[in-house]
Design a protein around this motif. Structure first.
Motif, PDB file in Angstrom:
ATOM      1  N   UNK A 168      -3.726  -6.538  16.089  1.00 59.15           N
ATOM      2  CA  UNK A 168      -3.682  -6.119  14.554  1.00 59.15           C
ATOM      3  C   UNK A 168      -3.984  -7.402  13.872  1.00 59.15           C
ATOM      4  N   UNK A 169      -3.757  -8.326  15.302  1.00 52.51           N
ATOM      5  CA  UNK A 169      -3.752  -9.271  13.671  1.00 52.51           C
ATOM      6  C   UNK A 169      -5.538  -9.487  13.187  1.00 52.51           C
ATOM      7  N   UNK A 170      -6.713  -8.877  14.416  1.00 57.52           N
ATOM      8  CA  UNK A 170      -7.690  -9.014  14.022  1.00 57.52           C
ATOM      9  C   UNK A 170      -7.882  -7.706  13.336  1.00 57.52           C
ATOM     10  N   UNK A 186      -4.128   0.517  20.809  1.00 58.04           N
ATOM     11  CA  UNK A 186      -4.187  -0.437  19.502  1.00 58.04           C
ATOM     12  C   UNK A 186      -2.736   0.292  18.584  1.00 58.04           C
ATOM     13  N   UNK A 187      -1.999  -0.247  18.024  1.00 58.55           N
ATOM     14  CA  UNK A 187      -1.242  -0.200  17.105  1.00 58.55           C
ATOM     15  C   UNK A 187      -1.605   1.191  16.588  1.00 58.55           C
ATOM     16  N   UNK A 188      -0.832   1.847  15.998  1.00 54.10           N
ATOM     17  CA  UNK A 188      -0.638   3.295  15.265  1.00 54.10           C
ATOM     18  C   UNK A 188      -0.504   2.843  13.742  1.00 54.10           C
ATOM     19  N   UNK A 189      -0.106   1.286  13.633  1.00 51.86           N
ATOM     20  CA  UNK A 189       0.082   0.798  12.252  1.00 51.86           C
ATOM     21  C   UNK A 189      -0.970   0.152  11.714  1.00 51.86           C
ATOM     22  N   UNK A 190      -1.602   0.108  12.791  1.00 54.50           N
ATOM     23  CA  UNK A 190      -3.200  -0.453  11.375  1.00 54.50           C
ATOM     24  C   UNK A 190      -3.629  -0.301  10.731  1.00 54.50           C
ATOM     25  N   UNK A 191      -3.846   1.085   9.753  1.00 53.01           N
ATOM     26  CA  UNK A 191      -4.256   1.263   9.349  1.00 53.01           C
ATOM     27  C   UNK A 191      -3.653   1.042   7.778  1.00 53.01           C
ATOM     28  N   UNK A 248       6.888 -18.230   4.263  1.00 54.44           N
ATOM     29  CA  UNK A 248       7.130 -16.938   3.338  1.00 54.44           C
ATOM     30  C   UNK A 248       6.120 -16.256   4.198  1.00 54.44           C
ATOM     31  N   UNK A 249       4.488 -16.999   4.860  1.00 54.51           N
ATOM     32  CA  UNK A 249       3.436 -16.323   5.721  1.00 54.51           C
ATOM     33  C   UNK A 249       4.328 -16.109   6.645  1.00 54.51           C
ATOM     34  N   UNK A 250       4.354 -16.673   7.642  1.00 53.57           N
ATOM     35  CA  UNK A 250       4.897 -16.960   8.688  1.00 53.57           C
ATOM     36  C   UNK A 250       6.353 -15.368   9.009  1.00 53.57           C
ATOM     37  N   UNK A 306       4.447 -12.560   8.683  1.00 48.84           N
ATOM     38  CA  UNK A 306       3.371 -12.087  10.758  1.00 48.84           C
ATOM     39  C   UNK A 306       4.861 -11.973  11.716  1.00 48.84           C
ATOM     40  N   UNK A 307       5.598 -12.347  11.347  1.00 53.98           N
ATOM     41  CA  UNK A 307       7.050 -11.809  11.862  1.00 53.98           C
ATOM     42  C   UNK A 307       6.924  -9.998  12.074  1.00 53.98           C
ATOM     43  N   UNK A 308       6.626  -9.722  10.611  1.00 53.71           N
ATOM     44  CA  UNK A 308       7.252  -8.016  10.820  1.00 53.71           C
ATOM     45  C   UNK A 308       5.873  -7.595  11.143  1.00 53.71           C
ATOM     46  N   UNK A 309       5.677  -7.818  11.233  1.00 47.83           N
ATOM     47  CA  UNK A 309       3.553  -7.871  11.971  1.00 47.83           C
ATOM     48  C   UNK A 309       3.337  -7.302  13.702  1.00 47.83           C
ATOM     49  N   UNK A 310       4.332  -8.555  13.975  1.00 49.10           N
ATOM     50  CA  UNK A 310       4.186  -9.034  15.474  1.00 49.10           C
ATOM     51  C   UNK A 310       5.543  -8.195  15.785  1.00 49.10           C
ATOM     52  N   UNK A 311       6.825  -7.798  15.066  1.00 49.67           N
ATOM     53  CA  UNK A 311       7.649  -7.079  15.776  1.00 49.67           C
ATOM     54  C   UNK A 311       7.668  -5.525  15.456  1.00 49.67           C
ATOM     55  N   UNK A 312       6.348  -5.625  15.331  1.00 53.79           N
ATOM     56  CA  UNK A 312       6.429  -3.535  14.935  1.00 53.79           C
ATOM     57  C   UNK A 312       5.043  -3.386  15.770  1.00 53.79           C
ATOM     58  N   UNK A 313       4.551  -4.035  16.001  1.00 49.78           N
ATOM     59  CA  UNK A 313       3.205  -3.432  16.874  1.00 49.78           C
ATOM     60  C   UNK A 313       3.421  -3.559  17.941  1.00 49.78           C
ATOM     61  N   UNK A 314       4.103  -4.193  18.796  1.00 46.27           N
ATOM     62  CA  UNK A 314       4.395  -5.070  20.337  1.00 46.27           C
ATOM     63  C   UNK A 314       4.741  -3.638  21.089  1.00 46.27           C
ATOM     64  N   UNK A 315       5.698  -2.455  20.204  1.00 49.26           N
ATOM     65  CA  UNK A 315       5.430  -0.912  21.423  1.00 49.26           C
ATOM     66  C   UNK A 315       4.527  -0.194  20.699  1.00 49.26           C
TER      67      UNK A 315
END
Length: 212
Positions: free
Chosen positions: A59-61, A109-114, A197-199, A202-211
């Motif tokens: 997702x980061x990519x 891959x994450x369903x949240x990518x879009x 703030x960017x960190x 990014x934490x929101x992204x990592x927590x939501x896409x792990x599962x």
């Protein structure tokens, strides 16, 4: 003879690139996958955790591609566009490698990518509209965030997972270089407060896409 694209041309090109980024199996790596020279030796429940980490990195990519695509619409200096295109091409390799590893782990891959792609695209376009110095600075700060995640994930991988480790180590080298390129091209070195703030984002992204 160099062709000058209209805004509509750029938008159509970005739409095509966006679809290739988001549709599974569409990304094609130009470089050899560093994981291919290693055997898969994961045991017990470690594939589930590794899949979560690799999904975050994939997702980061996706976000990185969206950032570059958005900037391509509004960036002004041709030299800046060329430098960023080189980095974007290497990000496609990362995208393909992470997706391949997820398939090997029997995951997705994450369903949240879009959602994350759309948000990153808008941020990239906005940063580009504010000027190449801000745009490049945003790239550098983003790549610093990615490097931080990669270092953390390298410490969390199971010791026996040489395939995932090889991918993340190459990604870390590339991302660090991309940050340096952006700053060398004239990017603004953002204040620590902005990076904090960017960190958080990014934490929101990592927590939501792990599962998911």
């Amino acid at each position: 003879m160099t062709r000058h694209h209209s805004f509509l041309d750029k938008l159509l090109i970005s739409t095509d690139r966006g679809l290739k980024t988001l549709v599974p199996g569409s990304s094609r790596a130009r470089r050899f996958n560093p994981a291919d020279k290693h055997q898969d030796t994961l045991i017990d429940d470690s594939p589930r955790h590794t899949a979560g980490l690799m999904r975050i990195n994939h997702t980061g990519e996706v976000c990185a591609q969206a950032l570059y695509h958005g900037q391509a619409i509004t960036a002004k200096d041709p030299a800046v566009k060329s430098a960023m295109q080189h980095s974007a091409d290497e990000e496609i390799d990362h995208l393909a490698w992470c997706e391949q590893r997820l398939r090997e782990l029997g995951s997705h891959t994450s369903h949240l990518n879009p959602v994350f792609y759309s948000a990153s695209f808008l941020l990239g376009a906005l940063a580009g509209a504010l000027g190449d110095r801000i745009s490049l600075g945003f790239v550098a700060a983003t790549e610093e965030q990615v490097c931080q995640h990669l270092r953390e994930h390298l410490t969390q991988l199971p010791p026996e997972d040489e395939k995932s480790r090889a991918i993340l180590e190459q990604m870390l080298r590339d991302e660090s270089e991309h940050a340096s390129i952006a700053l060398a091209a004239g990017g603004k070195d953002f204040e620590p407060r902005i990076k904090e703030l960017m960190t958080l984002a990014s934490k929101v992204m990592t927590r939501s896409t792990y599962y998911i």
